[in-house]
Design an enzyme around this catalytic site. Sequence first.
Site, PDB file in Angstrom:
ATOM      1  N   HIS A   1       5.800   6.040  -1.393  1.00  0.00           N
ATOM      2  CA  HIS A   1       6.593   4.816  -1.476  1.00  0.00           C
ATOM      3  C   HIS A   1       5.764   3.626  -1.015  1.00  0.00           C
ATOM      4  O   HIS A   1       4.865   3.766  -0.196  1.00  0.00           O
ATOM      5  CB  HIS A   1       7.870   4.921  -0.633  1.00  0.00           C
ATOM      6  CG  HIS A   1       7.604   4.979   0.830  1.00  0.00           C
ATOM      7  ND1 HIS A   1       7.178   6.122   1.461  1.00  0.00           N
ATOM      8  CD2 HIS A   1       7.693   4.019   1.781  1.00  0.00           C
ATOM      9  CE1 HIS A   1       7.010   5.863   2.755  1.00  0.00           C
ATOM     10  NE2 HIS A   1       7.320   4.598   2.970  1.00  0.00           N
TER      11      HIS A   1
ATOM     12  N   HIS B   1       0.843  -1.198   0.000  1.00  0.00           N
ATOM     13  CA  HIS B   1       0.000   0.000   0.000  1.00  0.00           C
ATOM     14  C   HIS B   1       0.879   1.249   0.000  1.00  0.00           C
ATOM     15  O   HIS B   1       2.061   1.173   0.322  1.00  0.00           O
ATOM     16  CB  HIS B   1      -0.908   0.014   1.238  1.00  0.00           C
ATOM     17  CG  HIS B   1      -0.128   0.039   2.519  1.00  0.00           C
ATOM     18  ND1 HIS B   1       0.315  -1.113   3.147  1.00  0.00           N
ATOM     19  CD2 HIS B   1       0.337   1.071   3.275  1.00  0.00           C
ATOM     20  CE1 HIS B   1       0.998  -0.784   4.234  1.00  0.00           C
ATOM     21  NE2 HIS B   1       1.035   0.536   4.332  1.00  0.00           N
TER      22      HIS B   1
END
EC number: 3.1.4.58
Length: 190
Positions: A127, A42
């Site tokens: 990220h 995620h």
Amino acid sequence: MRLFAAVLPPEDVTRELAAEVAVLRGLPGAGGLRWTEPAGWHFTLAFYGEVDDATVPALAARLERAAHRGAPFELALRGGGQFGRGRALWTGAHGDLPALRLLAERAEAAGRKAGIDLGEHRRYKAHLTLARSRTAVDTRPWVDALAGFTGLTWTVSELVLVRSHLPASGVPGRQPRYEPVGRWALGAAG
């Protein structure tokens, strides 16, 4: 509840990334890293930490408003990098990064307005964590291998509130388990 707001990549994107990670895991030294599982991949937008049950409805209402204020946008996984002298290896994002940053800012503001202490504000860095290490590691081989990686483009269409279930301490190889507890469509259509 331990909560965070996130963007979850769709299954075709995680499948493609899993193939790339399989190559990375074959590089020398990869066994010394703790690799994350596709089910947990995620982009964290805002980390709320432990949130009192009584605060969750206010947080959910504010996240719903934040989601509806933004429109769906395009995103793809791309490249890689590291944080903390190699303690975290990640793949980054490509596409409408201003929209992603704005969604992260709105998710953080939703938490603050709901009364959650988020500590000091830090600039958002998109990220998706692929691996971690307890000690500093030279991640150059993996970052170099990710340099040419660009994944499928998808349309980010929802903001997700996720509950994190941490594994029992001392159990080697166990990963946190993530459970979506709220989903809101981006834009007025929600």
